[in-house]
Write a protein that holds these residues in place. Structure first.
Motif, PDB file in Angstrom:
ATOM      1  N   VAL A   1      13.303  17.199 -17.027  1.00 31.30           N
ATOM      2  CA  VAL A   1      13.808  17.093 -18.399  1.00 31.30           C
ATOM      3  C   VAL A   1      12.669  16.721 -19.343  1.00 31.30           C
ATOM      4  O   VAL A   1      12.005  15.696 -19.162  1.00 31.30           O
ATOM      5  N   ILE A   2      12.434  17.571 -20.345  1.00 31.43           N
ATOM      6  CA  ILE A   2      11.386  17.302 -21.332  1.00 31.43           C
ATOM      7  C   ILE A   2      11.953  17.075 -22.728  1.00 31.43           C
ATOM      8  O   ILE A   2      11.248  16.597 -23.619  1.00 31.43           O
ATOM      9  N   SER A   3      13.238  17.408 -22.933  1.00 33.72           N
ATOM     10  CA  SER A   3      13.833  17.170 -24.250  1.00 33.72           C
ATOM     11  C   SER A   3      15.307  16.857 -24.126  1.00 33.72           C
ATOM     12  O   SER A   3      16.007  17.398 -23.258  1.00 33.72           O
ATOM     13  N   LEU A   4      15.764  15.972 -25.005  1.00 34.76           N
ATOM     14  CA  LEU A   4      17.181  15.668 -25.143  1.00 34.76           C
ATOM     15  C   LEU A   4      17.497  15.698 -26.629  1.00 34.76           C
ATOM     16  O   LEU A   4      17.040  14.849 -27.390  1.00 34.76           O
ATOM     17  N   ASP A   5      18.242  16.707 -27.047  1.00 37.43           N
ATOM     18  CA  ASP A   5      18.558  16.919 -28.460  1.00 37.43           C
ATOM     19  C   ASP A   5      20.073  16.942 -28.646  1.00 37.43           C
ATOM     20  O   ASP A   5      20.731  17.932 -28.345  1.00 37.43           O
TER      21      ASP A   5
ATOM     22  N   VAL B   1      29.844  15.719  -0.212  1.00 39.14           N
ATOM     23  CA  VAL B   1      28.968  14.549  -0.331  1.00 39.14           C
ATOM     24  C   VAL B   1      27.551  14.970  -0.660  1.00 39.14           C
ATOM     25  O   VAL B   1      26.913  14.427  -1.560  1.00 39.14           O
ATOM     26  N   THR B   2      27.044  15.951   0.067  1.00 37.89           N
ATOM     27  CA  THR B   2      25.659  16.361  -0.148  1.00 37.89           C
ATOM     28  C   THR B   2      25.480  17.020  -1.505  1.00 37.89           C
ATOM     29  O   THR B   2      24.406  16.942  -2.095  1.00 37.89           O
ATOM     30  N   SER B   3      26.551  17.678  -2.021  1.00 39.61           N
ATOM     31  CA  SER B   3      26.420  18.291  -3.342  1.00 39.61           C
ATOM     32  C   SER B   3      26.270  17.225  -4.405  1.00 39.61           C
ATOM     33  O   SER B   3      25.546  17.406  -5.390  1.00 39.61           O
ATOM     34  N   SER B   4      26.955  16.064  -4.248  1.00 35.56           N
ATOM     35  CA  SER B   4      26.796  14.988  -5.223  1.00 35.56           C
ATOM     36  C   SER B   4      25.429  14.326  -5.086  1.00 35.56           C
ATOM     37  O   SER B   4      24.883  13.834  -6.052  1.00 35.56           O
ATOM     38  N   TRP B   5      24.919  14.343  -3.832  1.00 38.08           N
ATOM     39  CA  TRP B   5      23.586  13.793  -3.621  1.00 38.08           C
ATOM     40  C   TRP B   5      22.504  14.716  -4.190  1.00 38.08           C
ATOM     41  O   TRP B   5      21.405  14.277  -4.490  1.00 38.08           O
ATOM     42  N   SER B   6      22.803  15.979  -4.387  1.00 37.27           N
ATOM     43  CA  SER B   6      21.766  16.946  -4.711  1.00 37.27           C
ATOM     44  C   SER B   6      21.330  16.890  -6.183  1.00 37.27           C
ATOM     45  O   SER B   6      20.344  17.521  -6.545  1.00 37.27           O
ATOM     46  N   LEU B   7      22.076  16.221  -7.056  1.00 38.37           N
ATOM     47  CA  LEU B   7      21.690  16.133  -8.469  1.00 38.37           C
ATOM     48  C   LEU B   7      20.331  15.452  -8.573  1.00 38.37           C
ATOM     49  O   LEU B   7      20.099  14.391  -7.986  1.00 38.37           O
ATOM     50  N   SER B   8      19.445  16.053  -9.323  1.00 39.91           N
ATOM     51  CA  SER B   8      18.076  15.544  -9.449  1.00 39.91           C
ATOM     52  C   SER B   8      18.043  14.151 -10.069  1.00 39.91           C
ATOM     53  O   SER B   8      19.015  13.694 -10.681  1.00 39.91           O
ATOM     54  N   SER B   9      16.914  13.497  -9.922  1.00 36.62           N
ATOM     55  CA  SER B   9      16.769  12.139 -10.458  1.00 36.62           C
ATOM     56  C   SER B   9      16.896  12.122 -11.977  1.00 36.62           C
ATOM     57  O   SER B   9      17.435  11.169 -12.551  1.00 36.62           O
ATOM     58  N   ASP B  10      16.434  13.191 -12.645  1.00 36.49           N
ATOM     59  CA  ASP B  10      16.589  13.270 -14.097  1.00 36.49           C
ATOM     60  C   ASP B  10      18.061  13.393 -14.483  1.00 36.49           C
ATOM     61  O   ASP B  10      18.505  12.803 -15.471  1.00 36.49           O
ATOM     62  N   GLY B  11      18.802  14.158 -13.718  1.00 35.99           N
ATOM     63  CA  GLY B  11      20.232  14.280 -13.974  1.00 35.99           C
ATOM     64  C   GLY B  11      20.952  12.959 -13.777  1.00 35.99           C
ATOM     65  O   GLY B  11      21.824  12.581 -14.576  1.00 35.99           O
ATOM     66  N   GLN B  12      20.576  12.237 -12.734  1.00 35.46           N
ATOM     67  CA  GLN B  12      21.168  10.920 -12.487  1.00 35.46           C
ATOM     68  C   GLN B  12      20.824   9.958 -13.618  1.00 35.46           C
ATOM     69  O   GLN B  12      21.657   9.141 -14.032  1.00 35.46           O
ATOM     70  N   ALA B  13      19.596  10.066 -14.154  1.00 38.64           N
ATOM     71  CA  ALA B  13      19.193   9.211 -15.267  1.00 38.64           C
ATOM     72  C   ALA B  13      20.026   9.496 -16.512  1.00 38.64           C
ATOM     73  O   ALA B  13      20.440   8.580 -17.231  1.00 38.64           O
TER      74      ALA B  13
ATOM     75  N   ARG C   1      13.734   6.403 -17.487  1.00 38.49           N
ATOM     76  CA  ARG C   1      13.691   7.066 -16.179  1.00 38.49           C
ATOM     77  C   ARG C   1      13.384   8.553 -16.313  1.00 38.49           C
ATOM     78  O   ARG C   1      13.095   9.218 -15.318  1.00 38.49           O
ATOM     79  N   LEU C   2      13.448   9.061 -17.539  1.00 42.09           N
ATOM     80  CA  LEU C   2      13.100  10.474 -17.784  1.00 42.09           C
ATOM     81  C   LEU C   2      11.587  10.558 -17.994  1.00 42.09           C
ATOM     82  O   LEU C   2      11.093  10.621 -19.116  1.00 42.09           O
ATOM     83  N   LYS C   3      10.847  10.543 -16.921  1.00 41.45           N
ATOM     84  CA  LYS C   3       9.394  10.374 -16.951  1.00 41.45           C
ATOM     85  C   LYS C   3       8.660  11.487 -17.694  1.00 41.45           C
ATOM     86  O   LYS C   3       7.551  11.286 -18.187  1.00 41.45           O
ATOM     87  N   TYR C   4       9.272  12.655 -17.777  1.00 41.23           N
ATOM     88  CA  TYR C   4       8.607  13.798 -18.412  1.00 41.23           C
ATOM     89  C   TYR C   4       9.105  14.051 -19.840  1.00 41.23           C
ATOM     90  O   TYR C   4       8.735  15.046 -20.455  1.00 41.23           O
ATOM     91  N   LEU C   5       9.911  13.147 -20.345  1.00 40.09           N
ATOM     92  CA  LEU C   5      10.528  13.342 -21.662  1.00 40.09           C
ATOM     93  C   LEU C   5       9.461  13.393 -22.761  1.00 40.09           C
ATOM     94  O   LEU C   5       8.621  12.512 -22.867  1.00 40.09           O
TER      95      LEU C   5
END
Length: 345
Positions: A67-71, A16-28, A87-91
């Motif tokens: 996350v700063i880039s998505l290519d 459970v905690t491992s699924s919770w551990s994904l960062s907010s950018d990953g969840q986005a 939601r990727l605030k630093y993109l």
């Protein structure tokens, strides 16, 4: 009994905690992938069990794992681009070109405060360009060409004061080019060809001192060329297949870096400016299918890099100048349908 249950509880807690551990950018990104259909090879790489998405295919992060880039250029992506991208605030960079993405451009992209590069060309995007997107003053590169975008170019285009490249060609855009484009004083490339744009070209284009490429061919622009560039940086200037009238402006002689000048199939009249003979880098001079009159300026013979000279279907008269013999690199020469006399030198 308690000792037996404890390992199972520990295992459950770890999962459970491992699924919770994904960062907010990953969840986005996972939320984004619900509408943005990824190929199985990419989807299997985007794992919810990772702490961050920084090792995921197409994802780039900074030193803080944001996350700063998505290519995902030419990656077989389909579906649509949802509002979750905001939601990727630093993109900073979003490149989804060369896919089969449909639907509209989410206006939420305009909320990204670090966003500098947007590349969505060669997709099946439709609808209008969101006003909010062009209000993003941080954008420097915008590539939206080769889609099915319609409607007008938003007046908010003038708020992109850091913009260097704006590629909107091969869409179904209509209406006028907003006068606010003159506020984009850092603009270097403006591609508008193959749309349904109309009206006069704004005089405010004069404010874009460093413009290198301006191609607005295959539209329905009207009126005269009222803008000018004194310290001209143009390398490509093309307004072919429009309804432009008036004379070819003499200030084009100031554009010493000009390589291609295309004004085919308009309603231009008057004489060909002798100042064009100052264009030592000119390779293509295409002025056919207008109402140009008078002689061919002998100064054209100074353009020794010229490879393509089209002056056909005008009202030119007089003798073909012997100075054309100086054009040692010339490969194409069209002079027919005029009132010229003499022989080719």
């Amino acid at each position: 009994m308690k000792l037996v249950l404890w390992p199972w509880f520990l295992l459950f807690f770890t999962l459970v905690t491992s699924s919770w551990s994904l960062s907010s950018d990953g969840q986005a990104l996972l939320a984004l992938s619900r509408n943005l259909t990824l190929p199985s090879s990419i989807r299997s790489n985007w794992s919810a069990s990772d702490a961050t998405p920084c090792t995921w295919y197409g994802v780039g992060c900074n030193v803080r794992n944001r996350v700063i880039s998505l290519d995902l250029t030419s990656s077989g992506v389909s579906g649509s681009l949802g509002p979750e991208v905001c939601r990727l605030k630093y993109l900073q960079i979003l490149s989804l070109s060369g896919n089969n993405i449909s639907g509209s451009i989410p206006p939420e992209l305009g909320n990204l405060k670090r966003f500098s590069w947007l590349s969505l060309y060669i997709n099946s995007l439709s609808g209008t360009i969101p006003e909010e997107l062009f209000k993003n003053q941080f954008l420097e590169q915008v590539y939206l060409h080769s889609n099915q975008l319609s409607g007008s170019i938003p007046f908010s285009v003038g708020e992109m004061t850091n913009l260097k490249s704006l590629w909107l060609h091969e869409n179904m855009l209509s209406g006028a080019l907003p006068a606010s484009i003159g506020n984009c004083t850092k603009l270097e490339e403006l591609y508008l060809l193959n749309n349904q744009l109309s009206g006069s070209l704004p005089e405010t284009l004069s404010e874009i001192k460093g413009l290198r490429v301006f191609d607005a061919s295959y539209n329905s622009f009207t009126g005269e060329i009222t803008f000018s560039f004194e310290n001209c940086k143009l390398e490509n200037f093309s307004l072919s297949f429009n309804y432009i009238k008036g004379e070819i402006p003499s200030w084009l002689g100031n554009c010493r870096s000009l390589i291609e000048l295309g004004l085919v199939n308009n309603s231009l009249s008057g004489k060909i400016p002798t100042s064009l003979g100052l264009l030592s880098n000119l390779t293509y001079l295409i002025l056919s299918q207008n109402y140009l009159s008078g002689p061919i300026p002998p100064e054209i013979g100074n353009c020794q890099l010229l490879q393509w000279l089209e002056l056909d279907a005008n009202q030119l008269e007089g003798t073909i100048p012997k100075e054309l013999a100086n054009l040692g690199n010339l490969k194409k020469l069209f002079l027919f349908d005029n009132r010229l006399s003499g022989t080719l030198p």
